[in-house]
Write a protein that holds these residues in place. Structure first.
Motif, mmCIF file in Angstrom:
data_model
loop_
_atom_site.group_PDB
_atom_site.id
_atom_site.type_symbol
_atom_site.label_atom_id
_atom_site.label_comp_id
_atom_site.label_asym_id
_atom_site.label_seq_id
_atom_site.Cartn_x
_atom_site.Cartn_y
_atom_site.Cartn_z
ATOM 1 N N LEU A 26 2.625 -28.072 17.392
ATOM 2 C CA LEU A 26 2.127 -28.304 16.042
ATOM 3 C C LEU A 26 1.785 -26.989 15.345
ATOM 4 N N ALA A 27 1.315 -26.008 16.117
ATOM 5 C CA ALA A 27 1.016 -24.695 15.540
ATOM 6 C C ALA A 27 2.295 -23.993 15.098
ATOM 7 N N VAL A 28 3.353 -24.128 15.893
ATOM 8 C CA VAL A 28 4.654 -23.557 15.513
ATOM 9 C C VAL A 28 5.132 -24.194 14.213
ATOM 10 N N LEU A 29 5.022 -25.527 14.143
ATOM 11 C CA LEU A 29 5.429 -26.235 12.939
ATOM 12 C C LEU A 29 4.611 -25.790 11.735
ATOM 13 N N ALA A 30 3.293 -25.695 11.895
ATOM 14 C CA ALA A 30 2.428 -25.277 10.795
ATOM 15 C C ALA A 30 2.782 -23.873 10.309
ATOM 16 N N ASP A 31 3.148 -22.995 11.241
ATOM 17 C CA ASP A 31 3.512 -21.635 10.879
ATOM 18 C C ASP A 31 4.822 -21.620 10.085
ATOM 19 N N ILE A 32 5.785 -22.439 10.504
ATOM 20 C CA ILE A 32 7.046 -22.516 9.764
ATOM 21 C C ILE A 32 6.813 -23.108 8.381
ATOM 22 N N GLN A 33 5.977 -24.137 8.302
ATOM 23 C CA GLN A 33 5.666 -24.736 7.004
ATOM 24 C C GLN A 33 5.000 -23.723 6.082
ATOM 25 N N ARG A 34 4.127 -22.886 6.638
ATOM 26 C CA ARG A 34 3.489 -21.837 5.846
ATOM 27 C C ARG A 34 4.550 -20.890 5.278
ATOM 28 N N CYS A 35 5.496 -20.502 6.114
ATOM 29 C CA CYS A 35 6.578 -19.618 5.657
ATOM 30 C C CYS A 35 7.403 -20.285 4.561
ATOM 31 N N LEU A 36 7.648 -21.574 4.706
ATOM 32 C CA LEU A 36 8.413 -22.300 3.688
ATOM 33 C C LEU A 36 7.653 -22.366 2.368
ATOM 34 N N ARG A 37 6.340 -22.551 2.442
ATOM 35 C CA ARG A 37 5.559 -22.541 1.204
ATOM 36 C C ARG A 37 5.638 -21.182 0.521
ATOM 37 N N GLU A 38 5.507 -20.127 1.323
ATOM 38 C CA GLU A 38 5.464 -18.780 0.756
ATOM 39 C C GLU A 38 6.820 -18.306 0.240
ATOM 40 N N THR A 39 7.885 -18.622 0.976
ATOM 41 C CA THR A 39 9.197 -18.070 0.631
ATOM 42 C C THR A 39 10.076 -19.018 -0.176
ATOM 43 N N LEU B 247 13.310 -25.961 14.098
ATOM 44 C CA LEU B 247 12.967 -27.063 13.202
ATOM 45 C C LEU B 247 13.736 -28.329 13.555
ATOM 46 N N VAL B 248 15.013 -28.171 13.832
ATOM 47 C CA VAL B 248 15.834 -29.325 14.198
ATOM 48 C C VAL B 248 15.306 -29.976 15.477
ATOM 49 N N ARG B 249 14.951 -29.161 16.457
ATOM 50 C CA ARG B 249 14.429 -29.697 17.716
ATOM 51 C C ARG B 249 13.073 -30.376 17.521
ATOM 52 N N ILE B 250 12.206 -29.750 16.727
ATOM 53 C CA ILE B 250 10.903 -30.355 16.458
ATOM 54 C C ILE B 250 11.082 -31.686 15.742
ATOM 55 N N ALA B 251 11.975 -31.716 14.762
ATOM 56 C CA ALA B 251 12.214 -32.948 14.014
ATOM 57 C C ALA B 251 12.731 -34.058 14.915
ATOM 58 N N ALA B 252 13.481 -33.679 15.954
ATOM 59 C CA ALA B 252 14.028 -34.685 16.869
ATOM 60 C C ALA B 252 12.963 -35.249 17.800
ATOM 61 N N SER B 253 11.891 -34.493 18.028
ATOM 62 C CA SER B 253 10.884 -34.933 18.987
ATOM 63 C C SER B 253 9.564 -35.323 18.348
ATOM 64 N N GLN B 254 9.390 -35.011 17.057
ATOM 65 C CA GLN B 254 8.131 -35.290 16.381
ATOM 66 C C GLN B 254 8.413 -35.862 14.996
ATOM 67 N N ASP B 255 7.541 -36.766 14.546
ATOM 68 C CA ASP B 255 7.604 -37.222 13.162
ATOM 69 C C ASP B 255 6.883 -36.186 12.302
ATOM 70 N N TRP B 256 7.494 -34.993 12.232
ATOM 71 C CA TRP B 256 6.777 -33.855 11.664
ATOM 72 C C TRP B 256 6.581 -33.968 10.166
ATOM 73 N N LEU B 257 7.374 -34.776 9.494
ATOM 74 C CA LEU B 257 7.142 -34.998 8.073
ATOM 75 C C LEU B 257 6.439 -36.323 7.816
ATOM 76 N N THR B 258 6.864 -37.366 8.522
ATOM 77 C CA THR B 258 6.333 -38.688 8.231
ATOM 78 C C THR B 258 4.950 -38.919 8.804
ATOM 79 N N ARG B 259 4.397 -37.955 9.548
ATOM 80 C CA ARG B 259 3.011 -38.062 9.976
ATOM 81 C C ARG B 259 2.073 -37.989 8.785
ATOM 82 N N ARG B 260 2.494 -37.377 7.698
ATOM 83 C CA ARG B 260 1.619 -37.168 6.563
ATOM 84 C C ARG B 260 1.905 -38.165 5.440
#
Length: 220
Positions: free
Chosen positions: A63-76, A112-125
């Motif tokens: 989840l920390a890896v995901l949060a870090d990538i999401q932060r980068c996506l917000r910034e960039t 991201l692809v691997r996380i998406a396959a193993s976690q509801d990383w978007l639909t959790r929210r």
């Protein structure tokens, strides 16, 4: 004493970031569930005990890896979307920007692809979480009576599959455009508005490429 106290948080943040970077690389290569904590910390160049100073489990690290990538996506990506665009163009810019980010940083894209396959990383929210505030609000406005989580599950599936296929070379840019157009039409957006939204998104990505070309290397 003051100087030591001032530098301690910085050292902890650097250690935290190093572990996350190592985990992101391992996820891209083999999925974090296939790697032991010992292997992970070896990749980070640290002792096993250091892991538990920052994370309670591999799940919290994921989840920390995901949060870090999401932060980068917000910034960039999200924070650089031009103002004054209609909602469908904001969403299109986020989609194209997300895909370009994954292609420009393929290890992160594969993670991201691997996380998406193993976690509801978007639909959790839901709509109140606002991981991507501007894009989420724009997307919500396009959904009408459709629940945010349902609409996001739809878009999540499309975008993550597109990224997976682009990274593996199974589809090209033209086919990507076609799938995105179909996805936006599925939200009830007219063909003319979709065309304008895609044009705005492509122009945005071109500007992003120019911006990145003038940045110092190694910023991400």
């Amino acid at each position: 004493m003051t100087n030591l106290l001032a530098t301690t948080p910085c050292k902890r943040e650097r250690t935290h970031a190093t572990i996350i970077a190592a985990a992101r690389q391992i996820i891209a290569e083999k999925d974090i569930d296939a790697a032991s904590i010992d292997e992970l910390m070896q990749a980070a160049g640290m002792a096993r005990g250091t892991f538990y100073n920052h994370f309670t489990s591999r799940e919290t690290l994921l989840l920390a890896v995901l949060a870090d990538i999401q932060r980068c996506l917000r910034e960039t990506v999200e924070n650089r979307i031009p103002t004054g665009l209609p909602a469908e163009s904001v969403v299109a810019c986020m989609i194209y920007g997300f895909l370009q980010f994954g292609l420009d940083h393929p290890d992160t894209g594969r993670a991201l692809v691997r996380i998406a396959a193993s976690q509801d990383w978007l639909t959790r929210r839901d709509a109140s979480t606002q991981v991507f505030p501007r894009a989420d609000s724009a997307f919500q406005s396009l959904l009408g009576d459709i629940p945010f989580s349902s609409g996001l599950a739809y878009l999540e599936g499309v975008v993550n599959q597109l990224l997976r296929h682009r990274l593996s070379g199974q589809i090209d840019a033209i086919e990507t455009d076609q799938v995105i157009a179909l996805s936006l039409r599925g939200l009830g957006i007219s063909a003319a508005r979709v065309q304008r939204a895609q044009a705005a998104a492509k122009a945005f990505c071109e500007q992003q490429a120019i911006h990145h070309a003038h940045q110092q290397p190694g910023l991400y």
